[in-house]
Design a protein around this motif. Structure first.
Motif, PDB file in Angstrom:
ATOM      1  N   ALA A 122       0.862  -1.111   0.095  1.00 50.52           N
ATOM      2  CA  ALA A 122      -0.181  -0.205  -0.019  1.00 50.52           C
ATOM      3  C   ALA A 122       0.823   1.186  -0.209  1.00 50.52           C
ATOM      4  CB  ALA A 122      -0.776   0.242   1.212  1.00 50.52           C
ATOM      5  N   ARG A 130       2.567   5.755   6.430  1.00 50.33           N
ATOM      6  CA  ARG A 130       3.080   5.705   5.072  1.00 50.33           C
ATOM      7  C   ARG A 130       4.050   6.690   4.617  1.00 50.33           C
ATOM      8  NH1 ARG A 130      -2.347   4.017   1.479  1.00 50.33           N
ATOM      9  NH2 ARG A 130      -2.833   2.494   2.980  1.00 50.33           N
ATOM     10  N   GLU A 144       5.243   8.216   2.157  1.00 46.11           N
ATOM     11  CA  GLU A 144       5.101   8.796   0.860  1.00 46.11           C
ATOM     12  C   GLU A 144       5.610  10.409   1.093  1.00 46.11           C
ATOM     13  OE1 GLU A 144       1.336   7.504  -0.563  1.00 46.11           O
ATOM     14  OE2 GLU A 144       0.498   8.015   1.431  1.00 46.11           O
ATOM     15  N   ARG A 146      -3.308  16.110   0.697  1.00 49.22           N
ATOM     16  CA  ARG A 146      -4.154  15.107   1.009  1.00 49.22           C
ATOM     17  C   ARG A 146      -3.430  13.968   1.856  1.00 49.22           C
ATOM     18  NH1 ARG A 146      -6.549  12.651  -3.144  1.00 49.22           N
ATOM     19  NH2 ARG A 146      -4.651  12.654  -4.542  1.00 49.22           N
ATOM     20  N   HIS A 147      -2.128  14.034   1.956  1.00 48.22           N
ATOM     21  CA  HIS A 147      -1.290  13.125   2.480  1.00 48.22           C
ATOM     22  C   HIS A 147      -0.654  13.158   3.734  1.00 48.22           C
ATOM     23  CE1 HIS A 147      -1.913  11.513  -1.869  1.00 48.22           C
ATOM     24  NE2 HIS A 147      -2.084  10.212  -1.202  1.00 48.22           N
ATOM     25  N   LEU A 148      -0.780  12.322   4.569  1.00 48.15           N
ATOM     26  CA  LEU A 148       0.163  12.438   5.646  1.00 48.15           C
ATOM     27  C   LEU A 148       0.981  11.082   5.915  1.00 48.15           C
ATOM     28  CD1 LEU A 148      -2.892  13.370   8.040  1.00 48.15           C
ATOM     29  CD2 LEU A 148      -0.750  15.024   7.805  1.00 48.15           C
ATOM     30  N   PHE A 192      -1.602   8.823   9.533  1.00 43.44           N
ATOM     31  CA  PHE A 192      -2.948   9.276   9.706  1.00 43.44           C
ATOM     32  C   PHE A 192      -3.881   8.161  10.092  1.00 43.44           C
ATOM     33  CE2 PHE A 192      -4.333   6.333   5.897  1.00 43.44           C
ATOM     34  CZ  PHE A 192      -3.036   5.909   5.454  1.00 43.44           C
ATOM     35  N   MET A 214      -7.088   5.440   9.992  1.00 43.47           N
ATOM     36  CA  MET A 214      -7.768   4.840   9.133  1.00 43.47           C
ATOM     37  C   MET A 214      -8.814   3.895   9.734  1.00 43.47           C
ATOM     38  SD  MET A 214      -6.739   3.425   5.295  1.00 43.47           S
ATOM     39  CE  MET A 214      -5.470   2.420   5.578  1.00 43.47           C
ATOM     40  N   GLU A 216     -10.208  10.560  -3.577  1.00 45.82           N
ATOM     41  CA  GLU A 216     -10.467   9.353  -2.945  1.00 45.82           C
ATOM     42  C   GLU A 216     -10.630   9.493  -1.528  1.00 45.82           C
ATOM     43  OE1 GLU A 216      -7.842   5.997  -3.870  1.00 45.82           O
ATOM     44  OE2 GLU A 216      -8.173   5.070  -2.058  1.00 45.82           O
ATOM     45  N   ILE A 217     -11.842   8.986  -1.028  1.00 49.50           N
ATOM     46  CA  ILE A 217     -11.914   9.013   0.549  1.00 49.50           C
ATOM     47  C   ILE A 217     -12.134   7.683   0.975  1.00 49.50           C
ATOM     48  CG2 ILE A 217     -14.670   9.120   0.207  1.00 49.50           C
ATOM     49  CD1 ILE A 217     -14.328  11.299   2.579  1.00 49.50           C
ATOM     50  N   ILE A 218     -12.281   6.700   0.123  1.00 46.24           N
ATOM     51  CA  ILE A 218     -12.652   5.378   0.539  1.00 46.24           C
ATOM     52  C   ILE A 218     -12.161   4.473  -0.624  1.00 46.24           C
ATOM     53  CG2 ILE A 218     -14.221   3.291   0.500  1.00 46.24           C
ATOM     54  CD1 ILE A 218     -15.813   4.776   2.596  1.00 46.24           C
ATOM     55  N   GLY A 219     -11.128   3.478  -0.292  1.00 42.71           N
ATOM     56  CA  GLY A 219     -10.706   2.648  -1.169  1.00 42.71           C
ATOM     57  C   GLY A 219     -11.139   1.055  -0.634  1.00 42.71           C
ATOM     58  N   GLY A 237     -11.110   0.630   3.295  1.00 44.11           N
ATOM     59  CA  GLY A 237     -10.342   1.888   4.162  1.00 44.11           C
ATOM     60  C   GLY A 237     -10.846   3.280   3.884  1.00 44.11           C
ATOM     61  N   LEU A 238     -11.364   3.914   5.125  1.00 43.36           N
ATOM     62  CA  LEU A 238     -11.796   5.346   4.914  1.00 43.36           C
ATOM     63  C   LEU A 238     -10.700   5.974   5.709  1.00 43.36           C
ATOM     64  CD1 LEU A 238     -13.808   7.829   4.862  1.00 43.36           C
ATOM     65  CD2 LEU A 238     -14.460   7.081   7.121  1.00 43.36           C
ATOM     66  N   GLY A 239      -9.826   7.297   5.007  1.00 40.21           N
ATOM     67  CA  GLY A 239      -9.021   7.836   5.504  1.00 40.21           C
ATOM     68  C   GLY A 239      -9.811   8.842   6.423  1.00 40.21           C
ATOM     69  N   ILE A 291      -4.802  18.892   4.750  1.00 43.46           N
ATOM     70  CA  ILE A 291      -4.766  17.724   5.528  1.00 43.46           C
ATOM     71  C   ILE A 291      -4.115  17.733   7.009  1.00 43.46           C
ATOM     72  CG2 ILE A 291      -2.873  16.348   4.888  1.00 43.46           C
ATOM     73  CD1 ILE A 291      -5.244  13.918   4.997  1.00 43.46           C
TER      74      ILE A 291
HETATM   75  P1  ATP Z   1      -4.314   7.871  -2.530  1.00 46.40           P
HETATM   76  O1  ATP Z   1      -4.294   7.425  -3.915  1.00 46.40           O
HETATM   77  O2  ATP Z   1      -5.118   9.042  -2.300  1.00 46.40           O
HETATM   78  O3  ATP Z   1      -3.003   8.090  -2.090  1.00 46.40           O
HETATM   79  P2  ATP Z   1      -4.294   5.340  -1.802  1.00 46.40           P
HETATM   80  O4  ATP Z   1      -5.126   4.386  -2.851  1.00 46.40           O
HETATM   81  O5  ATP Z   1      -3.041   4.913  -1.547  1.00 46.40           O
HETATM   82  O6  ATP Z   1      -4.702   6.669  -1.644  1.00 46.40           O
HETATM   83  P3  ATP Z   1      -5.546   3.171   0.098  1.00 46.40           P
HETATM   84  O7  ATP Z   1      -4.417   2.220   0.126  1.00 46.40           O
HETATM   85  O8  ATP Z   1      -6.837   2.779  -0.805  1.00 46.40           O
HETATM   86  O9  ATP Z   1      -5.166   4.594  -0.383  1.00 46.40           O
HETATM   87  O10 ATP Z   1      -6.011   3.652   1.610  1.00 46.40           O
HETATM   88  C1  ATP Z   1      -7.437   3.714   2.002  1.00 46.40           C
HETATM   89  C2  ATP Z   1      -7.866   5.456   2.232  1.00 46.40           C
HETATM   90  O11 ATP Z   1      -6.665   5.676   3.272  1.00 46.40           O
HETATM   91  C3  ATP Z   1      -7.777   6.123   1.164  1.00 46.40           C
HETATM   92  O12 ATP Z   1      -8.971   6.194   0.434  1.00 46.40           O
HETATM   93  C4  ATP Z   1      -7.583   7.380   1.877  1.00 46.40           C
HETATM   94  O13 ATP Z   1      -8.674   8.124   2.334  1.00 46.40           O
HETATM   95  C5  ATP Z   1      -6.764   7.261   2.946  1.00 46.40           C
HETATM   96  N1  ATP Z   1      -5.077   7.428   2.517  1.00 46.40           N
HETATM   97  C6  ATP Z   1      -4.264   6.737   1.947  1.00 46.40           C
HETATM   98  N2  ATP Z   1      -3.112   7.133   2.146  1.00 46.40           N
HETATM   99  C7  ATP Z   1      -3.297   8.350   2.922  1.00 46.40           C
HETATM  100  C8  ATP Z   1      -2.116   9.123   3.464  1.00 46.40           C
HETATM  101  N3  ATP Z   1      -1.041   9.236   3.005  1.00 46.40           N
HETATM  102  N4  ATP Z   1      -2.732  10.240   4.229  1.00 46.40           N
HETATM  103  C9  ATP Z   1      -4.028  10.451   4.604  1.00 46.40           C
HETATM  104  N5  ATP Z   1      -5.003   9.546   4.196  1.00 46.40           N
HETATM  105  C10 ATP Z   1      -4.641   8.471   3.265  1.00 46.40           C
END
Ligand code: ATP
Ligand code: MN
Length: 471
Positions: free
Chosen positions: A167, A222, A224, A230-232, A235, A237, A394-397, A440-442, A456
């Protein structure tokens, strides 16, 4: 017992009342405004200057904490229903006005960046008080929703030894000396490489395959290096997982859950939302027209809670994007074709321009999604779903998980995942496997939506991002 201001302002006039809080302002040597964080409203304290020592009056500075005793009376001014006419005041903690000038407690407009630099104090502002009160209510609502629906709360490990999820980049956990790269990881604390979790999903699946419905709500890490709004790096989940369920049950759950949380905020956080709504309108007046939101925060929340989410396949989404104006005019930075991972510019177009409401995209190409997602009969796509929100992306995946043992073994080979690393995960498919799904909901992405904050970093008390781990 000290009364909370949230209770005091609802009380009828009464003779003996005590309250305490931090001074927000002291005007005309007569009116002290105090706030104790229990609500957005401050309480007005009225004093007769002659009844108090000059030294005390001199210490009634913004930022100081005080205790007050007096009577609650109807207010003569227009700003509030009641106020305390003070008989007794004690300074609990002083605040030096000169030093205070360097801080964000100084009552004037401060930029969000400056407020972030003073994360130790920013919760004392109206803005961050509102945001973090709402954050509390949203956490509570998450537990309430799942509890009411018969889910069990599972704590999944924060330190994990599985690197199968893919992930995101991980943070290593080690007790080995800094900088010593030649040491054998067998000598490390756990006898193998470990890292901070990027998701509790695999373990949540184990729970769902025993308890039926389970969810996790915990910190996620993560590494990243993306530095987006939008990324921390750290965070929170929320990951529900349901057994005897397919991808459509999963989407239904996601939609119902999000609407519940938004309605909960609308009902429970009225005052704070009213404040945030008005603040956002004022802020946007400074922006050029095309950058302003078409709808206010409260309107956006109501629109999401009152409308069905649009559900389309990935293939359909690609068709719409291919035929779209920005694509024809070559306005997209990333070219559109079947097989690509949708970029935020594409998601934005679908949600904000094309459908103008939340969009659920299902059945993504297998090659861009994780190994555990269930293979569809077409051989090309998997039963994955993303829920995309206006202004957020993306809020939920989520996905239906591959429950067929042989298919999952094949997927491991394709994705180069050593089966011995996740033997326990594979075993659940050998003993009474069932179709199951989850997402997963962020939590901070949800918080952005319900507060209207656009970064964020402003919806988590102490954000962790590249080069930033203060407080
Ligand atoms: P994105 O494409 O936005 O980076 P992702 O596809 O990597 O997200 P998933 O692995 O599907 O994310 O994680 C489920 C949820 O967690 C995402 O839908 C998002 O709401 C949240 N999320 C993912 N990465 C982060 C992050 N670095 N900071 C905050 N929230 C996150
Ligand atoms: Mn995702």
């Amino acid at each position: 017992m000290r009364n909370r201001i949230v209770d005091v302002i609802k009380m009828n006039p009464t003779k003996d009342i005590e309250a305490s809080g931090w001074i927000r302002s002291f005007r005309a040597n007569k009116f002290i405004s105090i706030n104790d964080g229990s609500c957005i409203s401050s309480l007005q304290i009225v004093i007769e200057q002659d009844n108090f020592d000059k030294t005390l009056i001199d210490e009634l500075n913004t930022g100081a904490s005080i205790w007050v005793k007096g009577s609650l009376i109807e207010s003569l001014g227009g700003g509030q229903k009641t106020e305390i006419s003070a008989n007794e005041i004690r300074i609990i903690g002083k605040a030096d006005p000169e030093e205070l000038q360097k801080t964000i407690l100084q009552p004037k407009k401060h930029s969000l960046e400056k407020l972030r630099e003073q994360g130790h104090l920013r919760m004392r502002t109206n803005l961050f008080g509102a945001v973090f009160r709402i954050r509390h209510h949203m956490s509570f609502a998450i537990h309430k929703y799942f509890n009411d629906k018969g889910f069990f709360y599972i704590n999944t490990p924060i330190i994990t030894g599985t690197d199968a999820e893919g992930a995101g980049e991980t943070f290593r956990v080690t007790t080995l000396p800094l900088g010593d790269k030649n040491i054998d990881l067998k000598n490390d604390f756990f006898g193998k490489p470990t890292h901070l979790t990027v998701s509790g999903q695999l373990e949540a699946e184990l729970a769902a395959l025993a308890l039926g419905k389970a969810y996790t709500f915990g910190p996620t890490f993560r590494a990243e290096n993306s530095n987006t709004t939008r990324h921390l790096a750290e965070f929170w989940m929320v990951e529900p997982e349901i057994a005897f369920a397919d991808i459509n049950d999963d989407i239904d759950l996601g939609e119902d859950f999000l609407k519940y949380l938004i309605n909960y905020a609308l009902e429970t956080c009225k005052e704070d939302l009213k404040f945030l709504n008005e603040r956002a309108i004022k802020e946007e007046e400074q922006l050029p027209k095309e950058k302003r939101n078409e709808h206010s925060l409260l309107e956006r929340m109501k629109m999401v809670s009152n409308n069905e989410f649009e559900r389309i396949t990935y293939t359909k989404a690609i068709e719409i994007l291919e035929r779209s104006k920005p694509n024809k005019k070559k306005k997209f930075k990333y070219p559109v074709e079947w097989g690509i991972d949708l970029q935020s510019e594409h998601e934005k177009f679908l949600v904000e321009k094309h459908f103008k409401k939340p969009v659920v995209i299902v059945d993504y190409p297998a090659s861009i999604k994780a190994f555990y997602m269930r293979q569809n009969d077409d051989g090309k796509t998997v039963a994955a779903m993303d829920i995309l929100f206006p202004g957020i992306g993306e809020i939920i995946g989520g996905s239906q998980r591959e429950e067929r043992h042989e298919v999952l073994q094949e997927k491991c080979k394709e994705f180069n995942i050593p089966q011995e690393a996740i033997w326990w995960y594979l075993e659940t498919r050998k003993f009474g496997t069932v179709p199951h799904a989850g997402f997963g909901l962020g939590f901070e992405r949800l918080m952005m939506f319900v507060t209207g904050m656009t970064n964020i970093r402003d919806v988590i008390p102490f954000p962790r991002t590249p080069n930033n781990a203060e407080f």
